[in-house]
Enzyme design. Structure first.
Site, PDB file in Angstrom:
ATOM      1  CG  HIS A 155     -66.608  26.387  28.670  1.00  0.00           C
ATOM      2  ND1 HIS A 155     -66.916  26.838  27.423  1.00  0.00           N
ATOM      3  CD2 HIS A 155     -65.276  26.139  28.651  1.00  0.00           C
ATOM      4  CE1 HIS A 155     -65.832  26.875  26.679  1.00  0.00           C
ATOM      5  NE2 HIS A 155     -64.821  26.436  27.400  1.00  0.00           N
TER       6      HIS A 155
HETATM    7  P1  TYD Z   1     -61.066  28.178  28.731  1.00  0.00           P
HETATM    8  O1  TYD Z   1     -61.966  28.804  27.715  1.00  0.00           O
HETATM    9  O2  TYD Z   1     -61.688  27.697  30.017  1.00  0.00           O
HETATM   10  O3  TYD Z   1     -60.259  26.989  28.080  1.00  0.00           O
HETATM   11  P2  TYD Z   1     -60.799  25.612  27.430  1.00  0.00           P
HETATM   12  O4  TYD Z   1     -62.269  25.721  27.251  1.00  0.00           O
HETATM   13  O5  TYD Z   1     -60.068  25.523  26.153  1.00  0.00           O
HETATM   14  O6  TYD Z   1     -60.419  24.519  28.331  1.00  0.00           O
HETATM   15  O7  TYD Z   1     -59.892  29.220  29.046  1.00  0.00           O
HETATM   16  C1  TYD Z   1     -58.793  28.872  29.848  1.00  0.00           C
HETATM   17  C2  TYD Z   1     -58.191  30.162  30.386  1.00  0.00           C
HETATM   18  O8  TYD Z   1     -57.705  30.975  29.323  1.00  0.00           O
HETATM   19  C3  TYD Z   1     -59.178  31.010  31.182  1.00  0.00           C
HETATM   20  O9  TYD Z   1     -58.479  31.555  32.296  1.00  0.00           O
HETATM   21  C4  TYD Z   1     -59.546  32.118  30.253  1.00  0.00           C
HETATM   22  C5  TYD Z   1     -58.340  32.253  29.342  1.00  0.00           C
HETATM   23  N1  TYD Z   1     -58.703  32.632  27.960  1.00  0.00           N
HETATM   24  C6  TYD Z   1     -58.386  33.898  27.497  1.00  0.00           C
HETATM   25  O10 TYD Z   1     -57.806  34.742  28.208  1.00  0.00           O
HETATM   26  N2  TYD Z   1     -58.714  34.234  26.211  1.00  0.00           N
HETATM   27  C7  TYD Z   1     -59.352  33.359  25.396  1.00  0.00           C
HETATM   28  O11 TYD Z   1     -59.648  33.685  24.212  1.00  0.00           O
HETATM   29  C8  TYD Z   1     -59.699  32.062  25.897  1.00  0.00           C
HETATM   30  C9  TYD Z   1     -60.415  31.049  25.039  1.00  0.00           C
HETATM   31  C10 TYD Z   1     -59.343  31.742  27.183  1.00  0.00           C
END
Ligand code: TYD
Length: 144
Positions: free
Chosen positions: A58
């Site tokens: 992302h």
């Molecule tokens: P995501 O940012 O997509 O994870 P990564 O980029 O590390 O693979 O987040 C994964 C899940 O966690 C998504 O459902 C959102 C949640 N999340 C939070 O609730 N708070 C946060 O600070 C972050 C980074 C993610």
């Protein structure tokens, strides 16, 4: 008025953080506005990452992040819509500053690794672009 052209965020190199050496164990401190150019609004960390897993996938509209391999190692793949680079992080005193509108993926996690993330913003799903084509179109349209 001329339409805005593509706006490519610069792809960063790893930044070396200061270390305070000590026979009892070394120490690294990170201060807002000194070592990272933003006020730290949130800290989160990735851990228990299974072998072969990939995280990220992302870009952010407003949120800026500083990624550190607090334990072990992993790769950060960065893509600004024009160039793509892979950075291997394997020292707890190096970090990568990921600007807005840079697509990031994380993979190649070593066993037991911990990815520590300092973020400028509180979590907001509205700040994410999770579709690469949407990201590329936003860059081409000069959105930032
Ligand atoms: P995501 O940012 O997509 O994870 P990564 O980029 O590390 O693979 O987040 C994964 C899940 O966690 C998504 O459902 C959102 C949640 N999340 C939070 O609730 N708070 C946060 O600070 C972050 C980074 C993610």
């Amino acid at each position: 008025m001329k339409p805005e052209g593509p706006r490519f965020s610069p792809l960063p190199d790893p930044i070396e953080l200061p270390r305070i050496f000590d026979a009892r164990g070394n120490l690294t401190a990170i201060e807002s506005g000194v070592h990272v150019p933003f006020a730290i609004g949130r800290i989160y960390y990735l851990y228990d990452v299974p072998g072969g897993a990939s995280r990220g996938g992302h870009a952010h509209l407003k949120n800026v992040e500083f990624l550190i391999a607090a334990m072990g190692s992993f790769d950060v793949i960065l893509d600004n819509g024009q160039d793509r680079k892979r950075i291997h992080l394997n020292r707890s005193y190096f970090g990568v500053l990921v600007p807005t509108m840079v697509w990031r993926e994380l993979d190649n996690f070593s066993s037991g690794s911990v990815c520590l993330v300092l973020a400028s913003e509180h979590y907001s799903e509205a700040d994410y672009i999770r579709d690469y084509e949407e990201f590329a179109a936003a860059i081409r349209g000069g959105r930032s």
